[in-house]
Design a protein around this motif. Structure first.
Motif, PDB file in Angstrom:
ATOM      1  N   PHE A 116       0.852  -1.174   0.000  1.00 46.96           N
ATOM      2  CA  PHE A 116       0.000   0.000   0.000  1.00 46.96           C
ATOM      3  C   PHE A 116       0.894   1.232   0.000  1.00 46.96           C
ATOM      4  O   PHE A 116       2.074   1.166   0.344  1.00 46.96           O
ATOM      5  CB  PHE A 116      -0.883   0.031   1.257  1.00 46.96           C
ATOM      6  CG  PHE A 116      -1.917  -1.048   1.306  1.00 46.96           C
ATOM      7  CD1 PHE A 116      -1.605  -2.327   1.744  1.00 46.96           C
ATOM      8  CD2 PHE A 116      -3.226  -0.784   0.941  1.00 46.96           C
ATOM      9  CE1 PHE A 116      -2.565  -3.329   1.802  1.00 46.96           C
ATOM     10  CE2 PHE A 116      -4.197  -1.764   0.995  1.00 46.96           C
ATOM     11  CZ  PHE A 116      -3.858  -3.042   1.419  1.00 46.96           C
ATOM     12  N   ARG A 117       0.324   2.364  -0.342  1.00 43.73           N
ATOM     13  CA  ARG A 117       1.059   3.614  -0.242  1.00 43.73           C
ATOM     14  C   ARG A 117       0.128   4.732   0.192  1.00 43.73           C
ATOM     15  O   ARG A 117      -1.075   4.680  -0.067  1.00 43.73           O
ATOM     16  CB  ARG A 117       1.734   3.968  -1.570  1.00 43.73           C
ATOM     17  CG  ARG A 117       0.792   4.337  -2.700  1.00 43.73           C
ATOM     18  CD  ARG A 117       1.585   4.559  -3.982  1.00 43.73           C
ATOM     19  NE  ARG A 117       0.723   4.950  -5.095  1.00 43.73           N
ATOM     20  CZ  ARG A 117       1.139   5.102  -6.347  1.00 43.73           C
ATOM     21  NH1 ARG A 117       2.423   4.889  -6.654  1.00 43.73           N
ATOM     22  NH2 ARG A 117       0.289   5.470  -7.288  1.00 43.73           N
ATOM     23  N   GLN A 118       0.720   5.702   0.849  1.00 44.68           N
ATOM     24  CA  GLN A 118      -0.046   6.862   1.277  1.00 44.68           C
ATOM     25  C   GLN A 118       0.794   8.113   1.067  1.00 44.68           C
ATOM     26  O   GLN A 118       1.883   8.244   1.645  1.00 44.68           O
ATOM     27  CB  GLN A 118      -0.458   6.742   2.738  1.00 44.68           C
ATOM     28  CG  GLN A 118      -1.395   7.853   3.176  1.00 44.68           C
ATOM     29  CD  GLN A 118      -2.043   7.584   4.514  1.00 44.68           C
ATOM     30  OE1 GLN A 118      -1.542   6.797   5.322  1.00 44.68           O
ATOM     31  NE2 GLN A 118      -3.173   8.224   4.747  1.00 44.68           N
ATOM     32  N   ARG A 151      -4.806   6.210   2.004  1.00 43.73           N
ATOM     33  CA  ARG A 151      -3.949   5.085   1.684  1.00 43.73           C
ATOM     34  C   ARG A 151      -4.587   4.275   0.562  1.00 43.73           C
ATOM     35  O   ARG A 151      -5.812   4.078   0.555  1.00 43.73           O
ATOM     36  CB  ARG A 151      -3.727   4.209   2.918  1.00 43.73           C
ATOM     37  CG  ARG A 151      -2.751   3.079   2.711  1.00 43.73           C
ATOM     38  CD  ARG A 151      -2.319   2.479   4.031  1.00 43.73           C
ATOM     39  NE  ARG A 151      -3.433   1.959   4.795  1.00 43.73           N
ATOM     40  CZ  ARG A 151      -3.334   1.578   6.072  1.00 43.73           C
ATOM     41  NH1 ARG A 151      -2.178   1.682   6.710  1.00 43.73           N
ATOM     42  NH2 ARG A 151      -4.398   1.119   6.709  1.00 43.73           N
ATOM     43  N   TYR A 200       5.378   3.779   1.597  1.00 44.75           N
ATOM     44  CA  TYR A 200       4.941   2.459   1.142  1.00 44.75           C
ATOM     45  C   TYR A 200       4.995   1.476   2.309  1.00 44.75           C
ATOM     46  O   TYR A 200       6.005   1.375   3.002  1.00 44.75           O
ATOM     47  CB  TYR A 200       5.828   1.974   0.007  1.00 44.75           C
ATOM     48  CG  TYR A 200       5.569   2.666  -1.300  1.00 44.75           C
ATOM     49  CD1 TYR A 200       5.918   3.999  -1.486  1.00 44.75           C
ATOM     50  CD2 TYR A 200       4.945   2.006  -2.351  1.00 44.75           C
ATOM     51  CE1 TYR A 200       5.661   4.650  -2.682  1.00 44.75           C
ATOM     52  CE2 TYR A 200       4.693   2.646  -3.563  1.00 44.75           C
ATOM     53  CZ  TYR A 200       5.048   3.971  -3.707  1.00 44.75           C
ATOM     54  OH  TYR A 200       4.785   4.615  -4.895  1.00 44.75           O
ATOM     55  N   GLU A 248      -8.613  -3.799   2.188  1.00 43.08           N
ATOM     56  CA  GLU A 248      -7.579  -3.214   3.035  1.00 43.08           C
ATOM     57  C   GLU A 248      -7.811  -3.524   4.511  1.00 43.08           C
ATOM     58  O   GLU A 248      -6.869  -3.865   5.233  1.00 43.08           O
ATOM     59  CB  GLU A 248      -7.541  -1.702   2.831  1.00 43.08           C
ATOM     60  CG  GLU A 248      -6.516  -0.982   3.688  1.00 43.08           C
ATOM     61  CD  GLU A 248      -6.467   0.499   3.400  1.00 43.08           C
ATOM     62  OE1 GLU A 248      -6.805   0.909   2.284  1.00 43.08           O
ATOM     63  OE2 GLU A 248      -6.072   1.261   4.316  1.00 43.08           O
ATOM     64  N   GLY A 305       6.421   1.011   7.252  1.00 39.79           N
ATOM     65  CA  GLY A 305       6.495   1.842   6.058  1.00 39.79           C
ATOM     66  C   GLY A 305       7.899   2.305   5.721  1.00 39.79           C
ATOM     67  O   GLY A 305       8.772   2.375   6.587  1.00 39.79           O
TER      68      GLY A 305
END
Length: 127
Positions: free
Chosen positions: A37-39, A45, A94, A111, A120
């Motif tokens: 995942f990425r934010q 996210r 990430y 999610e 992360g």
């Protein structure tokens, strides 16, 4: 105790590449879905990619399709995310996450179904 540790982030120029690693320890079940995942700052996210252990199937969200590749090393218990042709919009933190999943098609794993998360690693794409 299940632990996920990401590494490999950094600063890269547009068009460059990075390989992220997610080292998994303590997970003892036979099957899983593992995802990246990425934010980005100020954004929700979002899932980037996932892999289902049962059949090795993978899924990529459209923004990263044909640029990112997820793959695993079962001996080292590491899941990688190879990121090529990076763009400024790929800048984000990430994280990897894992949950029990005995089927294929990790796309259907939501999610909030992921039980364990790493802390992360920051990826910054900038000239």
């Amino acid at each position: 105790q299940v632990q996920l540790v990401e590494s490999g982030g950094g600063l890269v120029q547009p068009g460059g590449s990075l390989r992220l690693s997610c080292t998994v320890s303590g997970y003892t079940k036979d099957y899983y879905s593992i995802a990246w995942f990425r934010q980005a700052p100020g954004k929700e996210r979002e899932r980037v990619s996932c892999l289902a252990s049962n059949d090795g199937s993978t899924y990529y969200e459209e923004p990263v399709r044909r640029r990112f590749t997820i793959y695993r090393d079962d001996v080292k218990n590491i899941v990688y995310l190879q990121m090529n042709n990076l763009k400024p919009e790929d800048t984000a933190t990430y994280s990897c996450a894992i949950t029990y999943h005995s089927g294929g098609d990790c796309i259907w794993v939501l999610e909030d179904e992921y039980d364990y998360w790493g802390q992360g690693t920051q990826v910054t794409v900038s000239s």
